[in-house]
Motif scaffolding. Structure first.
Motif, PDB file in Angstrom:
ATOM      1  N   GLY A  29       0.878   7.362   0.927  1.00  0.00           N
ATOM      2  CA  GLY A  29      -0.092   8.433   0.729  1.00  0.00           C
ATOM      3  C   GLY A  29      -1.535   7.962   0.706  1.00  0.00           C
ATOM      4  N   ASP A  30      -1.741   6.637   0.710  1.00  0.00           N
ATOM      5  CA  ASP A  30      -3.093   6.071   0.730  1.00  0.00           C
ATOM      6  C   ASP A  30      -3.676   5.995   2.132  1.00  0.00           C
ATOM      7  OD1 ASP A  30      -2.933   5.654  -1.987  1.00  0.00           O
ATOM      8  OD2 ASP A  30      -2.831   3.460  -1.875  1.00  0.00           O
ATOM      9  N   VAL A  31      -2.851   6.288   3.156  1.00  0.00           N
ATOM     10  CA  VAL A  31      -3.252   6.000   4.532  1.00  0.00           C
ATOM     11  C   VAL A  31      -3.412   7.264   5.372  1.00  0.00           C
ATOM     12  CG1 VAL A  31      -2.649   4.694   6.623  1.00  0.00           C
ATOM     13  CG2 VAL A  31      -2.009   3.782   4.365  1.00  0.00           C
ATOM     14  N   ARG A  86       0.853  -1.186   0.000  1.00  0.00           N
ATOM     15  CA  ARG A  86       0.000   0.000   0.000  1.00  0.00           C
ATOM     16  C   ARG A  86       0.893   1.242   0.000  1.00  0.00           C
ATOM     17  NH1 ARG A  86      -5.224   1.165  -1.187  1.00  0.00           N
ATOM     18  NH2 ARG A  86      -5.934  -0.704  -0.163  1.00  0.00           N
ATOM     19  N   ALA A  87       0.572   2.228  -0.818  1.00  0.00           N
ATOM     20  CA  ALA A  87       1.361   3.467  -0.868  1.00  0.00           C
ATOM     21  C   ALA A  87       1.140   4.259   0.416  1.00  0.00           C
ATOM     22  CB  ALA A  87       0.944   4.298  -2.073  1.00  0.00           C
ATOM     23  N   GLY A 104     -11.925   5.123   1.563  1.00  0.00           N
ATOM     24  CA  GLY A 104     -12.399   4.682   0.264  1.00  0.00           C
ATOM     25  C   GLY A 104     -12.633   3.184   0.193  1.00  0.00           C
ATOM     26  N   SER A 122     -10.274  12.491   1.778  1.00  0.00           N
ATOM     27  CA  SER A 122     -10.449  11.045   1.682  1.00  0.00           C
ATOM     28  C   SER A 122      -9.142  10.365   1.301  1.00  0.00           C
ATOM     29  CB  SER A 122     -11.511  10.707   0.639  1.00  0.00           C
ATOM     30  OG  SER A 122     -12.759  11.219   1.044  1.00  0.00           O
ATOM     31  N   ARG A 123      -8.976   9.168   1.804  1.00  0.00           N
ATOM     32  CA  ARG A 123      -7.852   8.307   1.444  1.00  0.00           C
ATOM     33  C   ARG A 123      -8.398   6.895   1.315  1.00  0.00           C
ATOM     34  NH1 ARG A 123      -2.127  10.333   3.455  1.00  0.00           N
ATOM     35  NH2 ARG A 123      -2.402  12.537   2.987  1.00  0.00           N
ATOM     36  N   PRO A 124      -7.740   6.040   0.518  1.00  0.00           N
ATOM     37  CA  PRO A 124      -8.234   4.675   0.369  1.00  0.00           C
ATOM     38  C   PRO A 124      -8.342   3.916   1.688  1.00  0.00           C
ATOM     39  CG  PRO A 124      -6.685   5.175  -1.376  1.00  0.00           C
ATOM     40  CD  PRO A 124      -6.640   6.330  -0.409  1.00  0.00           C
ATOM     41  N   VAL A 125      -7.402   4.165   2.615  1.00  0.00           N
ATOM     42  CA  VAL A 125      -7.408   3.458   3.892  1.00  0.00           C
ATOM     43  C   VAL A 125      -7.368   4.473   5.028  1.00  0.00           C
ATOM     44  CG1 VAL A 125      -6.213   1.800   5.369  1.00  0.00           C
ATOM     45  CG2 VAL A 125      -6.144   1.513   2.881  1.00  0.00           C
ATOM     46  N   GLY A 182       0.010  14.561  -0.030  1.00  0.00           N
ATOM     47  CA  GLY A 182      -0.425  13.173  -0.164  1.00  0.00           C
ATOM     48  C   GLY A 182       0.681  12.171  -0.412  1.00  0.00           C
ATOM     49  N   ASP A 183       1.908  12.512   0.003  1.00  0.00           N
ATOM     50  CA  ASP A 183       3.041  11.630  -0.266  1.00  0.00           C
ATOM     51  C   ASP A 183       3.302  10.607   0.828  1.00  0.00           C
ATOM     52  OD1 ASP A 183       3.548  13.051  -2.595  1.00  0.00           O
ATOM     53  OD2 ASP A 183       4.917  14.438  -1.587  1.00  0.00           O
TER      54      ASP A 183
END
Length: 143
Positions: A47-49, A44-45, A123, A95-98, A79-80
Motif C-alpha cells: 500500500g506504500d507504492v 515495503r508494504a 513521500g 500521496s504514497r511513500p514511494v 490503500g492495501d
C-alpha cells in the motif's frame, strides 16, 4: 496561525529521493515491475507504492478499470495494495511513500505530467524508469 514546526515541517518540505533506472520505452514497464518487486522484497508494504505509466496502461489497471471507475478508485482509497494508474488520471491519486514512474511511451507531455505528479505524490522515494536523457530533460525543467 503559524505552520507546523519540528519534524512535521521538515517532512512537509523534504523532497523525495529520486532514483533513475535506465530503460527503453519498451522496457520501462518491466523495469518498474522489477523495482516494485525489489521494494516489496525489502519489506515495503504494498500500500506504500503507486505506479504511474506514461504510455500504455499497466495490465492490472486495464483489468481493474474494466469493472468501472468506482471500483478502481475504491481500491486506491483502501490503500492495501500497489496501485497502478496512468499519467492522464494520476493527479487524482493520493500521496504514497514511494512512487514509481514507467516512462513507457506516450507523448512527451505525458512524461512531464507524470513526473510532476509523481514528484508531488512521493513521500520518500521517486523511482523513474525510462530514457535517462528524456527524464533528465524533464526533471531539469523544474519538476
Amino acid at each position: 496561525m503559524p505552520g507546523p514546526s519540528g519534524p512535521a515541517a521538515a517532512a512537509a518540505t523534504a523532497s523525495p529521493q529520486i532514483q533513475l533506472i535506465p530503460a527503453s520505452a519498451e522496457g520501462a514497464l518491466d523495469a518498474a515491475e522489477e523495482a516494485v518487486d525489489l521494494l516489496l522484497d525489502a519489506g515495503r508494504a504494498p500500500g506504500d507504492v503507486l505506479v504511474i505509466t506514461t504510455g500504455a496502461q499497466h495490465p492490472w489497471a486495464e483489468h481493474e478499470l474494466s469493472f468501472g471507475e468506482a471500483s478502481y478508485w475504491a481500491q486506491h482509497d483502501a490503500g492495501d495494495d500497489v496501485f497502478y494508474t496512468d499519467a492522464a488520471i494520476a493527479s487524482r491519486a493520493g500521496s504514497r511513500p514511494v512512487v514509481v514512474v514507467a516512462v513507457n511511451g506516450g507523448p512527451a507531455s505525458a512524461a512531464a505530467t507524470a513526473l510532476s505528479v509523481a514528484h508531488a505524490r512521493a513521500g520518500a522515494l521517486l523511482i523513474v524508469c525510462g530514457d535517462p536523457q528524456q527524464i533528465n530533460t524533464v526533471l531539469g525543467a523544474g519538476v
